[in-house]
Design a protein around this motif. Structure first.
Motif, PDB file in Angstrom:
ATOM      1  N   SER A  71       0.769  -1.303   0.060  1.00  0.00           N
ATOM      2  CA  SER A  71      -0.038   0.063   0.047  1.00  0.00           C
ATOM      3  C   SER A  71       0.863   1.265  -0.051  1.00  0.00           C
ATOM      4  O   SER A  71       1.966   1.301   0.915  1.00  0.00           O
ATOM      5  CB  SER A  71      -1.038  -0.050   1.120  1.00  0.00           C
ATOM      6  N   ILE A  72       0.448   2.230  -0.804  1.00  0.00           N
ATOM      7  CA  ILE A  72       1.152   3.436  -0.734  1.00  0.00           C
ATOM      8  C   ILE A  72       1.091   4.195   0.507  1.00  0.00           C
ATOM      9  O   ILE A  72       1.950   4.968   0.803  1.00  0.00           O
ATOM     10  CB  ILE A  72       0.452   4.363  -1.807  1.00  0.00           C
ATOM     11  N   VAL A  73       0.119   3.855   1.300  1.00  0.00           N
ATOM     12  CA  VAL A  73      -0.200   4.434   2.725  1.00  0.00           C
ATOM     13  C   VAL A  73       0.908   4.166   3.715  1.00  0.00           C
ATOM     14  O   VAL A  73       1.408   4.872   4.465  1.00  0.00           O
ATOM     15  CB  VAL A  73      -1.362   4.315   3.334  1.00  0.00           C
ATOM     16  N   ILE A  74       1.488   3.098   3.464  1.00  0.00           N
ATOM     17  CA  ILE A  74       2.297   2.547   4.658  1.00  0.00           C
ATOM     18  C   ILE A  74       3.946   3.204   4.403  1.00  0.00           C
ATOM     19  O   ILE A  74       4.272   3.596   5.461  1.00  0.00           O
ATOM     20  CB  ILE A  74       2.689   0.844   4.084  1.00  0.00           C
ATOM     21  N   PRO A  75       4.347   3.516   3.109  1.00  0.00           N
ATOM     22  CA  PRO A  75       5.889   4.176   3.340  1.00  0.00           C
ATOM     23  C   PRO A  75       5.672   5.619   3.973  1.00  0.00           C
ATOM     24  O   PRO A  75       6.400   6.140   4.460  1.00  0.00           O
ATOM     25  CB  PRO A  75       6.337   4.166   1.885  1.00  0.00           C
ATOM     26  N   VAL A  76       4.485   6.243   3.719  1.00  0.00           N
ATOM     27  CA  VAL A  76       4.293   7.423   4.100  1.00  0.00           C
ATOM     28  C   VAL A  76       4.372   7.535   5.857  1.00  0.00           C
ATOM     29  O   VAL A  76       4.746   8.457   6.266  1.00  0.00           O
ATOM     30  CB  VAL A  76       2.964   7.908   3.755  1.00  0.00           C
ATOM     31  N   ALA A  77       3.758   6.477   6.370  1.00  0.00           N
ATOM     32  CA  ALA A  77       3.779   6.403   7.786  1.00  0.00           C
ATOM     33  C   ALA A  77       4.960   6.125   8.315  1.00  0.00           C
ATOM     34  O   ALA A  77       5.372   6.447   9.436  1.00  0.00           O
ATOM     35  CB  ALA A  77       2.506   5.502   8.374  1.00  0.00           C
ATOM     36  N   ARG A  78       5.646   5.204   7.548  1.00  0.00           N
ATOM     37  CA  ARG A  78       6.848   4.314   8.041  1.00  0.00           C
ATOM     38  C   ARG A  78       8.048   5.382   7.964  1.00  0.00           C
ATOM     39  O   ARG A  78       8.788   5.378   8.951  1.00  0.00           O
ATOM     40  CB  ARG A  78       7.040   3.364   7.016  1.00  0.00           C
ATOM     41  N   VAL A  79       8.231   6.114   7.173  1.00  0.00           N
ATOM     42  CA  VAL A  79       9.323   7.499   7.007  1.00  0.00           C
ATOM     43  C   VAL A  79       9.019   8.217   8.267  1.00  0.00           C
ATOM     44  O   VAL A  79      10.184   9.123   8.428  1.00  0.00           O
ATOM     45  CB  VAL A  79       9.311   7.843   5.817  1.00  0.00           C
TER      46      VAL A  79
ATOM     47  N   SER B  38      10.481  17.838  15.319  1.00  0.00           N
ATOM     48  CA  SER B  38      11.274  16.815  15.020  1.00  0.00           C
ATOM     49  C   SER B  38      11.059  15.891  13.966  1.00  0.00           C
ATOM     50  O   SER B  38       9.712  15.389  13.680  1.00  0.00           O
ATOM     51  CB  SER B  38      11.512  15.897  16.290  1.00  0.00           C
ATOM     52  N   THR B  39      11.851  15.321  13.364  1.00  0.00           N
ATOM     53  CA  THR B  39      11.711  14.411  12.334  1.00  0.00           C
ATOM     54  C   THR B  39      12.604  13.071  12.441  1.00  0.00           C
ATOM     55  O   THR B  39      13.644  12.985  13.127  1.00  0.00           O
ATOM     56  CB  THR B  39      12.237  14.779  10.907  1.00  0.00           C
ATOM     57  N   ALA B  40      12.160  11.861  11.871  1.00  0.00           N
ATOM     58  CA  ALA B  40      12.632  10.770  11.872  1.00  0.00           C
ATOM     59  C   ALA B  40      13.996  10.790  10.805  1.00  0.00           C
ATOM     60  O   ALA B  40      13.615  10.929   9.610  1.00  0.00           O
ATOM     61  CB  ALA B  40      11.774   9.382  11.585  1.00  0.00           C
ATOM     62  N   ASP B  41      15.301  10.690  11.280  1.00  0.00           N
ATOM     63  CA  ASP B  41      16.232  10.579  10.467  1.00  0.00           C
ATOM     64  C   ASP B  41      16.574   9.305   9.918  1.00  0.00           C
ATOM     65  O   ASP B  41      17.082   9.240   8.643  1.00  0.00           O
ATOM     66  CB  ASP B  41      17.525  11.037  11.239  1.00  0.00           C
ATOM     67  N   GLN B  42      16.349   8.074  10.677  1.00  0.00           N
ATOM     68  CA  GLN B  42      16.379   6.723  10.030  1.00  0.00           C
ATOM     69  C   GLN B  42      15.545   5.884  10.869  1.00  0.00           C
ATOM     70  O   GLN B  42      15.360   5.989  12.049  1.00  0.00           O
ATOM     71  CB  GLN B  42      17.861   6.301  10.098  1.00  0.00           C
ATOM     72  N   VAL B  43      15.028   5.090   9.851  1.00  0.00           N
ATOM     73  CA  VAL B  43      14.253   3.882  10.711  1.00  0.00           C
ATOM     74  C   VAL B  43      14.727   2.634  10.264  1.00  0.00           C
ATOM     75  O   VAL B  43      15.196   2.267   9.048  1.00  0.00           O
ATOM     76  CB  VAL B  43      12.751   4.084   9.953  1.00  0.00           C
ATOM     77  N   TRP B  44      14.819   1.867  11.226  1.00  0.00           N
ATOM     78  CA  TRP B  44      15.216   0.298  11.105  1.00  0.00           C
ATOM     79  C   TRP B  44      13.980  -0.549  11.364  1.00  0.00           C
ATOM     80  O   TRP B  44      13.460  -0.606  12.161  1.00  0.00           O
ATOM     81  CB  TRP B  44      16.436  -0.050  11.924  1.00  0.00           C
ATOM     82  N   PHE B  45      14.071  -1.855  10.506  1.00  0.00           N
ATOM     83  CA  PHE B  45      13.260  -2.718  10.605  1.00  0.00           C
ATOM     84  C   PHE B  45      14.034  -3.991  10.657  1.00  0.00           C
ATOM     85  O   PHE B  45      14.956  -4.175   9.700  1.00  0.00           O
ATOM     86  CB  PHE B  45      12.035  -2.798   9.828  1.00  0.00           C
ATOM     87  N   ASP B  46      14.043  -4.801  11.956  1.00  0.00           N
ATOM     88  CA  ASP B  46      14.865  -5.874  12.078  1.00  0.00           C
ATOM     89  C   ASP B  46      16.349  -5.784  11.705  1.00  0.00           C
ATOM     90  O   ASP B  46      17.005  -6.541  11.259  1.00  0.00           O
ATOM     91  CB  ASP B  46      14.315  -7.137  11.040  1.00  0.00           C
ATOM     92  N   GLY B  47      16.710  -4.553  12.033  1.00  0.00           N
ATOM     93  CA  GLY B  47      18.200  -4.027  11.711  1.00  0.00           C
ATOM     94  C   GLY B  47      18.271  -3.437  10.467  1.00  0.00           C
ATOM     95  O   GLY B  47      19.559  -3.276  10.229  1.00  0.00           O
TER      96      GLY B  47
ATOM     97  N   ALA C  10      18.179  -0.928   7.706  1.00  0.00           N
ATOM     98  CA  ALA C  10      17.775   0.708   7.308  1.00  0.00           C
ATOM     99  C   ALA C  10      16.596   0.594   6.122  1.00  0.00           C
ATOM    100  O   ALA C  10      17.290   0.201   5.144  1.00  0.00           O
ATOM    101  CB  ALA C  10      19.076   1.407   7.315  1.00  0.00           C
ATOM    102  N   ILE C  11      15.863   1.075   6.383  1.00  0.00           N
ATOM    103  CA  ILE C  11      15.002   1.338   5.141  1.00  0.00           C
ATOM    104  C   ILE C  11      15.296   2.633   4.627  1.00  0.00           C
ATOM    105  O   ILE C  11      15.858   3.520   4.948  1.00  0.00           O
ATOM    106  CB  ILE C  11      13.496   1.463   5.384  1.00  0.00           C
ATOM    107  N   GLU C  12      14.968   2.779   3.052  1.00  0.00           N
ATOM    108  CA  GLU C  12      14.944   3.925   2.390  1.00  0.00           C
ATOM    109  C   GLU C  12      14.215   4.978   2.741  1.00  0.00           C
ATOM    110  O   GLU C  12      12.791   4.698   2.961  1.00  0.00           O
ATOM    111  CB  GLU C  12      14.677   3.707   1.002  1.00  0.00           C
ATOM    112  N   MET C  13      14.312   6.019   3.168  1.00  0.00           N
ATOM    113  CA  MET C  13      13.432   7.156   3.905  1.00  0.00           C
ATOM    114  C   MET C  13      12.769   7.991   2.594  1.00  0.00           C
ATOM    115  O   MET C  13      13.029   9.027   2.359  1.00  0.00           O
ATOM    116  CB  MET C  13      14.227   8.067   4.670  1.00  0.00           C
ATOM    117  N   ARG C  14      11.821   7.210   1.963  1.00  0.00           N
ATOM    118  CA  ARG C  14      11.449   7.690   0.825  1.00  0.00           C
ATOM    119  C   ARG C  14       9.771   7.031   0.732  1.00  0.00           C
ATOM    120  O   ARG C  14       9.555   6.034   0.919  1.00  0.00           O
ATOM    121  CB  ARG C  14      11.922   7.149  -0.407  1.00  0.00           C
TER     122      ARG C  14
END
Length: 433
Positions: free
Chosen positions: A131-139, A389-398, A400-404
């Motif tokens: 879903s397109i909505v997921i990356p919007v929340a994830r970053v 504040s913003t999320a500079d980097q997010v990790w899942f299971d270690g 690093a996702i692309e912040m896009r």
């Protein structure tokens, strides 16, 4: 005659596939060095602390950890938290709220439909990890959400579950059952909240085999009876949407009488029954911005609701009252407002991490930073409860996702940026030829 997709929809689908394809698949050994680690757990907040991630799990927490062959991320004192809870949403089952063909969160069988009470309705079967909505929340640092089920014909909406936003298709934890009471459920219960308890008692009697098999008032299918079974013996959590204090008191009596495990979503007047909620060990998910009586169930709404509940010993989490799917990132703003009105900061973070994880059955894997937990982490530019504040980097299971996301793609396309190639800052789409 062939039909072509609208150009905007084509771009939407292509971008979604691209974003999904860029999610890394290989876990790394990572050392996040010199962070302000907000564990959301027993260790509290730790200054100038390292977190070592190996094989997708947190392998060490402390000062001066050896990097070895790890990729080193210099945090320079920035806050590190678990990924945040996105609230009770339709993320992954609701693409465009105004387009019914993209929504799978609600069952509508019609008022005259036979056996309209369908607790076996399970929205996790429709979850779309692309879903397109997921990356919007994830970053924005959102790592998990509770997807919700609703019904236009019954106060029992159906079942949902926690979904991690890491690309997984399967629920991260056990199923939960949704129930709507008070004014929100009146249309499905003969226009009277008194009838809601009559209907619920009948459904419990039916599911437990206390009605004759040929009873003319039977409302459940065989699958519905099986679906209700784990919730009627305390193995499953029922998430109840309810706001009025008197309804909450009745709910507590009803759940105790039938030995049910419940959590409450809404509880706009929860502060009025805070001691009773604490005594019953019932967690609540509140929207701290609900402070006006938008209906007669919320006359006692206050910005201090979360603080008063927490002070009484209630476990407090957060969930938006409306438009949650496309605004999950705003949940930390809600937590920040609760803190501004008396909730301790650590409790505000816990309401976005540990409390929902534990309440919804995934607390042994996510929701805190602790050795052995999944390395679902967010490195922030500043206070995560501050909207600046913003999320500079997010990790899942270690990883690093692309912040896009779709939104960053649109920003980069249309926000003027002066470069030698784009004619003094005009975006590509607006260049003059």
């Amino acid at each position: 005659m062939s039909r072509r997709l609208p150009r905007a929809l084509t771009r939407l689908l292509v971008t979604g596939a691209l974003i999904a394809a860029t999610l890394p698949v290989a876990a790394q050994t990572v050392l996040i060095r010199g962070a302000t680690v907000h564990t959301a757990g027993a260790q509290g907040s730790l200054q100038n602390t390292d977190v070592l991630v190996r094989n997708g799990r947190i392998a060490g927490i402390g000062a001066g950890l050896s990097a070895g062959d790890a990729q080193v991320v210099e945090a320079q004192g920035r806050p590190l938290t678990p990924t945040l809870f996105g609230g009770v949403t339709g993320i992954g089952i609701e693409e465009v709220s105004g387009e019914s063909g993209t929504r799978d969160d609600r069952l509508s069988l019609g008022d005259d439909s036979h056996m309209a009470v369908r607790p076996e309705f399970d929205v996790t079967l429709a979850f779309n990890p692309d879903s397109i909505v997921i990356p919007v929340a994830r970053v924005e640092g959102i790592g998990f959400t509770l997807i919700s089920a609703g019904s236009g014909s019954s106060i029992i909406g159906g079942q949902g579950a926690v979904m991690r936003l890491d690309g997984s298709e399967e629920p991260a934890g056990p199923k939960v059952l949704y129930l709507s009471l008070g004014a929100d459920g009146a249309a499905q219960s003969g226009s009277s909240r008194a009838a809601q308890w009559m209907i619920l008692d009948q459904l419990i009697d039916e599911a437990r085999g206390r009605l004759p098999a040929d009873s003319h008032v039977a409302a459940l299918t065989p699958a519905g009876k099986r679906a209700l079974a784990p919730y009627l013996d305390g193995r499953g959590t029922i998430v109840v949407g309810v706001n009025r204090a008197s309804d909450i008191r009745q709910l507590l009596r009803w759940s105790k009488r039938h030995n049910l495990r419940i959590a409450i979503r809404g509880a706009a007047e929860g502060w009025r029954v805070a001691s009773e909620l604490a005594a019953a060990n019932v967690p609540v998910f509140v929207d701290p911005l609900v402070n006006l009586p938008s209906d007669f169930d919320q006359i006692g709404a206050t910005l201090e609701n979360a603080a008063r509940l927490q002070a009484a010993g209630v476990r407090v989490g957060f969930a938006q009252a409306s438009d949650a799917s496309h605004n999950a990132r705003k949940l930390r703003q809600l937590a920040g407002n609760a803190v501004a009105h008396g909730l301790p900061w650590e409790a505000g973070l816990a309401g976005l991490t540990r409390v929902p994880a534990e309440t919804l059955g995934v607390g042994d894997a996510i929701g805190t930073i602790a050795v052995g937990r999944k390395a679902d982490l967010v490195l922030w530019s500043g206070d995560p409860l501050d909207v600046n504040s913003t999320a500079d980097q997010v990790w899942f299971d270690g990883r690093a996702i692309e912040m896009r996301s779709r939104q960053t793609e649109l920003r980069d396309r249309y926000l003027p940026q002066a470069t030698p190639a784009n004619e003094g800052g005009m975006p590509r789409a607006y260049r003059k030829r």
